[in-house]
Write a protein that holds these residues in place. Structure first.
Motif, PDB file in Angstrom:
ATOM      1  N   GLY A   1      18.390  43.287  41.763  1.00 22.41           N
ATOM      2  CA  GLY A   1      17.406  42.787  40.813  1.00 22.41           C
ATOM      3  C   GLY A   1      17.867  42.817  39.382  1.00 22.41           C
ATOM      4  N   ALA A   2      19.072  43.315  39.126  1.00 20.56           N
ATOM      5  CA  ALA A   2      19.586  43.383  37.756  1.00 20.56           C
ATOM      6  C   ALA A   2      21.032  42.913  37.709  1.00 20.56           C
ATOM      7  CB  ALA A   2      19.468  44.798  37.218  1.00 20.56           C
ATOM      8  N   VAL A   3      21.353  41.915  38.526  1.00 24.52           N
ATOM      9  CA  VAL A   3      22.704  41.372  38.575  1.00 24.52           C
ATOM     10  C   VAL A   3      22.877  40.379  37.431  1.00 24.52           C
ATOM     11  CG1 VAL A   3      24.385  40.075  39.937  1.00 24.52           C
ATOM     12  CG2 VAL A   3      22.800  41.648  41.077  1.00 24.52           C
ATOM     13  N   VAL A   4      23.871  40.598  36.587  1.00 22.13           N
ATOM     14  CA  VAL A   4      24.151  39.693  35.473  1.00 22.13           C
ATOM     15  C   VAL A   4      25.113  38.617  35.956  1.00 22.13           C
ATOM     16  CG1 VAL A   4      25.118  39.500  33.148  1.00 22.13           C
ATOM     17  CG2 VAL A   4      23.767  41.517  33.778  1.00 22.13           C
ATOM     18  N   GLN A   5      24.721  37.374  35.793  1.00 25.44           N
ATOM     19  CA  GLN A   5      25.538  36.261  36.271  1.00 25.44           C
ATOM     20  C   GLN A   5      26.797  36.104  35.428  1.00 25.44           C
ATOM     21  OE1 GLN A   5      24.706  34.685  39.165  1.00 25.44           O
ATOM     22  NE2 GLN A   5      23.112  36.267  39.170  1.00 25.44           N
ATOM     23  N   GLN A   6      27.887  35.695  36.092  1.00 25.42           N
ATOM     24  CA  GLN A   6      29.159  35.477  35.423  1.00 25.42           C
ATOM     25  C   GLN A   6      29.939  34.400  36.176  1.00 25.42           C
ATOM     26  OE1 GLN A   6      32.087  36.516  37.230  1.00 25.42           O
ATOM     27  NE2 GLN A   6      30.783  37.143  38.942  1.00 25.42           N
ATOM     28  N   SER A   7      30.945  33.858  35.502  1.00 22.94           N
ATOM     29  CA  SER A   7      31.708  32.756  36.090  1.00 22.94           C
ATOM     30  C   SER A   7      33.175  33.126  36.333  1.00 22.94           C
ATOM     31  CB  SER A   7      31.632  31.525  35.173  1.00 22.94           C
ATOM     32  OG  SER A   7      32.128  31.842  33.876  1.00 22.94           O
ATOM     33  N   MET A   8      33.492  34.420  36.228  1.00 22.65           N
ATOM     34  CA  MET A   8      34.882  34.871  36.370  1.00 22.65           C
ATOM     35  C   MET A   8      35.365  34.813  37.819  1.00 22.65           C
ATOM     36  SD  MET A   8      36.461  36.403  33.534  1.00 22.65           S
ATOM     37  CE  MET A   8      35.937  36.499  31.827  1.00 22.65           C
ATOM     38  N   VAL A   9      34.544  35.361  38.717  1.00 20.89           N
ATOM     39  CA  VAL A   9      34.933  35.469  40.131  1.00 20.89           C
ATOM     40  C   VAL A   9      33.732  35.172  41.013  1.00 20.89           C
ATOM     41  CG1 VAL A   9      36.818  37.130  39.796  1.00 20.89           C
ATOM     42  CG2 VAL A   9      34.467  37.952  40.061  1.00 20.89           C
ATOM     43  N   ASP A  10      34.009  34.822  42.251  1.00 18.74           N
ATOM     44  CA  ASP A  10      32.956  34.577  43.237  1.00 18.74           C
ATOM     45  C   ASP A  10      32.667  35.884  43.971  1.00 18.74           C
ATOM     46  OD1 ASP A  10      31.139  33.272  44.875  1.00 18.74           O
ATOM     47  OD2 ASP A  10      32.669  32.848  46.397  1.00 18.74           O
ATOM     48  N   VAL A  11      31.423  36.337  43.931  1.00 22.95           N
ATOM     49  CA  VAL A  11      31.034  37.604  44.555  1.00 22.95           C
ATOM     50  C   VAL A  11      29.905  37.350  45.538  1.00 22.95           C
ATOM     51  CG1 VAL A  11      30.183  39.942  44.147  1.00 22.95           C
ATOM     52  CG2 VAL A  11      31.673  38.854  42.453  1.00 22.95           C
ATOM     53  N   ARG A  12      30.096  37.772  46.789  1.00 19.60           N
ATOM     54  CA  ARG A  12      29.073  37.547  47.814  1.00 19.60           C
ATOM     55  C   ARG A  12      27.969  38.595  47.777  1.00 19.60           C
ATOM     56  NH1 ARG A  12      32.369  35.651  53.313  1.00 19.60           N
ATOM     57  NH2 ARG A  12      33.334  33.787  52.393  1.00 19.60           N
ATOM     58  N   ASP A  13      28.340  39.860  47.602  1.00 18.64           N
ATOM     59  CA  ASP A  13      27.338  40.931  47.611  1.00 18.64           C
ATOM     60  C   ASP A  13      27.580  41.864  46.433  1.00 18.64           C
ATOM     61  OD1 ASP A  13      25.462  42.842  48.080  1.00 18.64           O
ATOM     62  OD2 ASP A  13      26.167  43.402  50.079  1.00 18.64           O
ATOM     63  N   PRO A  14      27.035  41.555  45.255  1.00 17.16           N
ATOM     64  CA  PRO A  14      27.307  42.361  44.054  1.00 17.16           C
ATOM     65  C   PRO A  14      26.687  43.755  44.090  1.00 17.16           C
ATOM     66  CG  PRO A  14      25.654  40.692  43.592  1.00 17.16           C
ATOM     67  CD  PRO A  14      26.170  40.404  44.970  1.00 17.16           C
ATOM     68  N   SER A  15      25.791  44.007  45.043  1.00 15.97           N
ATOM     69  CA  SER A  15      25.131  45.323  45.115  1.00 15.97           C
ATOM     70  C   SER A  15      25.561  46.116  46.345  1.00 15.97           C
ATOM     71  CB  SER A  15      23.600  45.142  45.123  1.00 15.97           C
ATOM     72  OG  SER A  15      23.168  44.417  43.998  1.00 15.97           O
ATOM     73  N   MET A  16      26.691  45.767  46.923  1.00 15.66           N
ATOM     74  CA  MET A  16      27.145  46.357  48.180  1.00 15.66           C
ATOM     75  C   MET A  16      27.260  47.874  48.124  1.00 15.66           C
ATOM     76  SD  MET A  16      30.751  45.540  50.114  1.00 15.66           S
ATOM     77  CE  MET A  16      31.627  45.832  48.566  1.00 15.66           C
ATOM     78  N   LYS A  17      27.793  48.412  47.010  1.00 13.72           N
ATOM     79  CA  LYS A  17      28.022  49.858  46.924  1.00 13.72           C
ATOM     80  C   LYS A  17      26.984  50.586  46.099  1.00 13.72           C
ATOM     81  CE  LYS A  17      33.081  49.607  47.341  1.00 13.72           C
ATOM     82  NZ  LYS A  17      34.383  49.904  46.679  1.00 13.72           N
ATOM     83  N   ASP A  18      25.992  49.889  45.575  1.00  9.05           N
ATOM     84  CA  ASP A  18      25.004  50.561  44.745  1.00  9.05           C
ATOM     85  C   ASP A  18      23.998  51.275  45.636  1.00  9.05           C
ATOM     86  OD1 ASP A  18      23.798  50.778  41.871  1.00  9.05           O
ATOM     87  OD2 ASP A  18      22.118  50.324  43.206  1.00  9.05           O
ATOM     88  N   ASN A  19      23.964  52.585  45.479  1.00 10.37           N
ATOM     89  CA  ASN A  19      23.036  53.401  46.291  1.00 10.37           C
ATOM     90  C   ASN A  19      22.006  54.127  45.445  1.00 10.37           C
ATOM     91  OD1 ASN A  19      24.585  55.300  45.058  1.00 10.37           O
ATOM     92  ND2 ASN A  19      25.427  56.209  46.933  1.00 10.37           N
TER      93      ASN A  19
END
Length: 477
Positions: free
Chosen positions: A455-473
């Motif tokens: 819910g707080a993922v900041v969009q960027q155009s550097m790289v393609d990321v499938r799961d930006p919250s994979m390791k956030d616990n």
């Protein structure tokens, strides 16, 4: 004045007031531009090897604070009597790259943090608190083990309280930190390295660092600091306090960059020391190298300039731009501080700058500058506006300090303190393009590592990321 009060203890003086355990940064550039000459490099290396009291000693039993006032007891008298009158309390949090310094730095020879200048100018209507907080490994160890079994960012918790927001206004002088990115990777490895060391482990951590980089500092932990500050600002996850004064110095990053022997491979090694391996594999570090290229019409004349610009933008200047953008021009005052010590002088060499410092009359001028600067800060503390009763009839006079305009590539309306006094300038170093670039870098690295809070993922155009919250616990709960 009350000295050496233990946190949360009865407010009585104490004879003991240890500093917290200290560590010296590795590879400090103590001569500024003079470090770029061979003789300057030798002198700097010699000075860097001299053990200084400010970098040594300390105890884990160090959480003390001082409450300052001007005798006779005008301020506490007002504060302690049954009265509806309220006085502003200034809580001073010292700098020191998160690895050294204390409320007692240089005392008793130099009273750096006693607050008497501000208190006097306020007419004894300010209470000034100077406090210790844990630094180095004891204050800022982080990583998954600390998240699960300890308290990451203990040094920041030392500065905290139980009521939010903790303050109504803030004066940030050179807000700086090195990005600590990889919670489960590089940050965890730093914790493990510390756990393996014996004796002066905090100093050992700093000595093994690549010159100009830091082993520890404020670190995202998924909870207290969810992600890098620029990303928290970008997702509006901050207390919208009344206003801010934001100040930077000229040549701010130079003290952390060796001026002699810089090469292209050295630049790459510096970047690789800061960024985790997965960013190198995704070629994010290549993008940084291209952005700060030395070729063609580049504005960087040398590899040293290139490294200084990288560190300046990523760790210093862009913090000012990000805060200004987030709070808005009407709630911010911007300053550039250019008086030595604290910035380079105008001489062509370090010898010329040394001569300038000992020239007759310089001491009087610096004293007048201090009076004017303190008047800005005192008025801001008392009224929320640095201009209210500023020292106009002073040498140099305190000019009117307007809000900045940050809409263009460079921020204008910045008050500059340097040379012989105050002026208003367009600041040429906090460029929007560079700061937007570092916001994208921060978003890319956090998302690529899987540490973006849902819910707080900041969009960027550097790289393609499938799961930006994979390791956030959520960090240590």
């Amino acid at each position: 004045m009350f000295k050496n009060i233990r946190y949360a203890a009865p407010p009585v003086d104490g004879s003991i007031g240890h500093s917290c355990v200290q560590a010296a940064p590795n590879g400090l550039n103590l001569l500024g531009t003079g470090n770029q000459s061979p003789i300057g490099g030798v002198i700097n290396q010699f000075l860097g090897g001299i053990p200084l009291p400010v970098f040594s000693g300390g105890s884990e039993d160090c959480l003390f604070l001082d409450v300052w006032y001007v005798y006779p007891i005008y301020v506490p008298g007002k504060a302690l009597k049954a009265s509806s009158e309220k006085l502003p309390v200034v809580v001073f949090v010292y700098g020191g790259a998160y690895v050294f310094s204390s409320k007692n730095s240089m005392q008793p020879e130099l009273l750096f943090y006693d607050g008497t200048g501000l208190i006097s100018q306020s007419g004894n209507n300010i209470i000034f608190v100077a406090m210790n907080y844990r630094v180095g490994a004891f204050g800022f160890l982080a990583g998954t083990t600390m998240e699960n079994e300890g308290t990451p960012n203990a040094g920041l918790w030392d500065q905290g309280g139980k009521l939010d927001p903790l303050f109504s206004k803030a004066i940030l002088l050179s807000p700086a930190f090195e990005y600590m990115w990889n919670r489960a990777g590089a940050v965890q490895k730093t914790f493990e390295a510390f756990a393996r060391m014996t004796g002066c482990a905090s100093q050992g951590l700093m000595k093994q660092q690549y010159s100009g980089t830091f082993a520890v500092g404020p670190t995202p932990d998924g909870s207290y600091i969810r992600q890098l500050p620029v990303l928290e600002l970008s997702t509006d996850n901050f207390w919208n306090i009344e206003s801010l004064i934001l100040s930077r110095t000229t040549a701010e990053s130079n003290v952390f960059v060796k001026g002699l022997g810089q090469t292209d491979s050295g630049f790459t090694s510096f970047v690789d020391a800061i960024f985790p391996n997965y960013t190198q594999a995704a070629r994010i570090t290549d993008k940084i190298g291209s952005f700060y290229a030395v070729s063609g019409q580049s504005k960087y004349k040398s590899q040293t300039d290139r490294v200084q610009a990288l560190l300046r933008d990523s760790s210093f200047i862009c913090n000012i731009r990000h805060l200004t953008d987030s709070f808005g021009d009407s709630k911010v005052w911007n300053m550039r501080y250019g008086v030595s010590p604290g910035a380079k002088l105008g001489g062509k060499s370090w010898l010329e700058n040394l001569a300038a410092l000992i020239t007759p009359g310089i001491g009087s001028l610096i004293s007048g500058i201090s009076v004017a600067l303190q008047s800005y800060f005192t008025n801001y503390i008392l009224t929320g506006d640095p201009n209210t009763n500023r020292k106009i009839f002073n040498l140099p006079p305190a000019i009117r300090w307007n809000h900045p305009d940050s809409q263009a590539e460079q921020i204008s309306g910045v008050v500059s303190l340097g040379g012989w006094g105050f002026s208003t300038i367009r600041y040429t170093q906090d460029e929007k393009t560079a700061c937007d670039f570092w916001r994208d870098i921060a978003a890319a690295v956090i998302s690529l590592g899987g540490y973006s809070p849902p819910g707080a993922v900041v969009q960027q155009s550097m790289v393609d990321v499938r799961d930006p919250s994979m390791k956030d616990n959520g960090g240590n709960r």
